[in-house]
Design a protein around this motif. Structure first.
Motif, PDB file in Angstrom:
ATOM      1  N   VAL A   1      17.568  19.307 -27.317  1.00  0.00           N
ATOM      2  CA  VAL A   1      18.504  19.881 -26.340  1.00  0.00           C
ATOM      3  C   VAL A   1      19.272  21.054 -26.950  1.00  0.00           C
ATOM      4  O   VAL A   1      19.869  20.949 -28.022  1.00  0.00           O
ATOM      5  N   THR A   2      19.231  22.149 -26.225  1.00  0.00           N
ATOM      6  CA  THR A   2      19.966  23.344 -26.645  1.00  0.00           C
ATOM      7  C   THR A   2      20.931  23.752 -25.534  1.00  0.00           C
ATOM      8  O   THR A   2      20.571  23.738 -24.355  1.00  0.00           O
ATOM      9  N   VAL A   3      22.176  24.051 -25.939  1.00  0.00           N
ATOM     10  CA  VAL A   3      23.173  24.586 -25.006  1.00  0.00           C
ATOM     11  C   VAL A   3      23.770  25.830 -25.648  1.00  0.00           C
ATOM     12  O   VAL A   3      24.254  25.777 -26.785  1.00  0.00           O
ATOM     13  N   SER A   4      23.726  26.942 -24.926  1.00  0.00           N
ATOM     14  CA  SER A   4      24.297  28.184 -25.466  1.00  0.00           C
ATOM     15  C   SER A   4      25.464  28.642 -24.616  1.00  0.00           C
ATOM     16  O   SER A   4      25.435  28.527 -23.388  1.00  0.00           O
ATOM     17  N   PHE A   5      26.505  29.120 -25.280  1.00  0.00           N
ATOM     18  CA  PHE A   5      27.629  29.761 -24.596  1.00  0.00           C
ATOM     19  C   PHE A   5      27.652  31.214 -25.074  1.00  0.00           C
ATOM     20  O   PHE A   5      27.915  31.464 -26.247  1.00  0.00           O
ATOM     21  N   ASP A   6      27.353  32.126 -24.195  1.00  0.00           N
ATOM     22  CA  ASP A   6      27.314  33.554 -24.552  1.00  0.00           C
ATOM     23  C   ASP A   6      26.485  33.791 -25.816  1.00  0.00           C
ATOM     24  O   ASP A   6      26.911  34.512 -26.728  1.00  0.00           O
ATOM     25  N   GLY A   7      25.340  33.144 -25.871  1.00  0.00           N
ATOM     26  CA  GLY A   7      24.443  33.365 -27.014  1.00  0.00           C
ATOM     27  C   GLY A   7      24.727  32.467 -28.206  1.00  0.00           C
ATOM     28  O   GLY A   7      23.899  32.342 -29.105  1.00  0.00           O
ATOM     29  N   PHE A   8      25.901  31.803 -28.248  1.00  0.00           N
ATOM     30  CA  PHE A   8      26.225  30.914 -29.361  1.00  0.00           C
ATOM     31  C   PHE A   8      25.708  29.511 -29.052  1.00  0.00           C
ATOM     32  O   PHE A   8      25.985  28.962 -27.982  1.00  0.00           O
ATOM     33  N   ARG A   9      24.947  28.935 -29.980  1.00  0.00           N
ATOM     34  CA  ARG A   9      24.322  27.625 -29.721  1.00  0.00           C
ATOM     35  C   ARG A   9      25.259  26.481 -30.105  1.00  0.00           C
ATOM     36  O   ARG A   9      25.366  26.119 -31.281  1.00  0.00           O
ATOM     37  N   ALA A  10      25.934  25.914 -29.105  1.00  0.00           N
ATOM     38  CA  ALA A  10      26.812  24.759 -29.356  1.00  0.00           C
ATOM     39  C   ALA A  10      25.965  23.531 -29.667  1.00  0.00           C
ATOM     40  O   ALA A  10      26.353  22.672 -30.455  1.00  0.00           O
ATOM     41  N   LEU A  11      24.798  23.415 -29.014  1.00  0.00           N
ATOM     42  CA  LEU A  11      23.796  22.411 -29.377  1.00  0.00           C
ATOM     43  C   LEU A  11      22.519  23.157 -29.695  1.00  0.00           C
ATOM     44  O   LEU A  11      22.121  24.071 -28.956  1.00  0.00           O
ATOM     45  N   ASN A  12      21.892  22.760 -30.799  1.00  0.00           N
ATOM     46  CA  ASN A  12      20.743  23.513 -31.273  1.00  0.00           C
ATOM     47  C   ASN A  12      19.564  22.559 -31.498  1.00  0.00           C
ATOM     48  O   ASN A  12      19.444  21.957 -32.548  1.00  0.00           O
ATOM     49  N   GLU A  13      18.768  22.373 -30.452  1.00  0.00           N
ATOM     50  CA  GLU A  13      17.626  21.461 -30.520  1.00  0.00           C
ATOM     51  C   GLU A  13      18.052  20.074 -31.001  1.00  0.00           C
ATOM     52  O   GLU A  13      17.442  19.489 -31.894  1.00  0.00           O
ATOM     53  N   LEU A  14      19.090  19.571 -30.397  1.00  0.00           N
ATOM     54  CA  LEU A  14      19.624  18.251 -30.757  1.00  0.00           C
ATOM     55  C   LEU A  14      18.704  17.137 -30.257  1.00  0.00           C
ATOM     56  O   LEU A  14      18.322  17.126 -29.079  1.00  0.00           O
ATOM     57  N   SER A  15      18.376  16.210 -31.138  1.00  0.00           N
ATOM     58  CA  SER A  15      17.576  15.043 -30.758  1.00  0.00           C
ATOM     59  C   SER A  15      18.259  13.775 -31.258  1.00  0.00           C
ATOM     60  O   SER A  15      18.737  13.727 -32.399  1.00  0.00           O
TER      61      SER A  15
END
Ligand SMILES: Nc1ncnc2c1ncn2[C@@H]1O[C@H](COP(=O)(O)OP(=O)(O)OP(=O)(O)O)[C@@H](O)[C@H]1O
Length: 264
Positions: A27-41
């Motif tokens: 799971v990836t979540v980006s805010f204005d290009g910043f990855r708050a979650l980065n391929e979280l498993s």
């Protein structure tokens, strides 16, 4: 089934992760290009108690937001009960599925009594028409009494929630999740601001809930004494991904974890 075999499941619609209550994959979540979650498993098994730790900004709140439908991931899979795709559901639908979240600050109804708060939580589980016609059955009354005992408020049903201590408000709110019969409980820093005695009582409460295999619990916490008292598997988040996972002793001995915590 191990985490590794679960991660081998195919992606996309129709995927399944049997034997899991919560399955988070890439799971990836980006805010204005910043990855708050980065391929979280992350995988939580039914009946499991899991503690999530990580420095400020690691992505803990964002992870909770994704699970509860507040934030939509850019990519990745989030499944409840092995097959229900949470990324397609609203916050209300997710709550109705049996996923309850307790935020860091208590959000009880201060002008209502302890009993009325629990009663309201029970009513909220029902549809609008039956809520209007709602009368407590003997069984429901018994359930409220049971929950009052579980959360340590047996002698306070008539007290206004606003008059409770901070810790008691937190327990009442956990009681409200229990009234709604939630199967997956997400607790965000439940002991923040509590006295030592309240913190110890909260650890006992969570361990008590964990005895019931119906409950799976995910606890985000910074207080390491409390994390130790829970004795659960610990997941360390850092920069939106899992940095380490294992017993508290194991993750505290992990060089990468030490660097993340001490290097700041
Ligand atoms: N709505 C948003 N817009 C922009 N950036 C955000 C937003 N929400 C979170 N972030 C950023 O994403 C990162 C992860 O934040 P998050 O709140 O999930 O971390 P956390 O682990 O819960 O931190 P803490 O322990 O301080 O609560 C942080 O760098 C944060 O500034």
């Amino acid at each position: 089934m191990t985490d590794d075999t679960l991660m081998d499941q195919p992606h996309g619609p129709g995927i399944a992760a049997p034997g899991t209550i919560l399955y988070v994959d890439s799971v990836t979540v980006s805010f204005d290009g910043f990855r708050a979650l980065n391929e979280l498993s992350l995988v939580i098994e039914p009946g499991e108690l899991r503690t999530i730790i990580g420095p400020n900004g690691a992505g803990k709140t964002t992870m909770m937001d994704v699970i509860t439908g507040k934030t939509r991931p850019d990519q990745g899979d989030v499944l409840f009960d092995g097959h229900v795709d949470l990324t397609k559901m609203t916050e209300d639908q997710i709550a109705n599925l049996g996923i309850g979240r307790k935020f860091q600050k208590p959000t009880v109804f201060e002008h209502l009594t302890v009993f009325e708060n629990l009663e309201l939580a029970l009513k909220c589980k029902r549809d609008t028409l039956s809520t209007l016609l709602f009368r407590l059955s003997g069984e429901q009354q018994h359930r409220i009494d049971q929950v009052l005992g579980t959360v340590g408020l047996k002698d306070k049903p008539r007290m206004l929630a606003g008059a409770l201590s901070h810790g008691q408000k937190q327990w009442l709110e956990i009681g409200m999740l229990l009234m709604q019969d939630q199967r997956l409980l997400l607790l965000d820093e439940p002991v923040a601001g509590m006295t030592d005695a309240e913190t110890e009582a909260t650890a006992e409460l969570i361990l008590d809930l964990h005895k019931d295999p119906h409950h799976s619990l995910v606890v985000v916490e910074h207080d390491m004494e409390f994390v130790r008292a829970l004795g659960a598997r610990v997941t360390v988040l850092h920069e939106g991904s899992v940095l380490a996972e294992g017993s508290l002793d194991a993750v505290q001995a992990n060089a990468k974890v030490v660097e993340v915590y001490l290097g700041r």
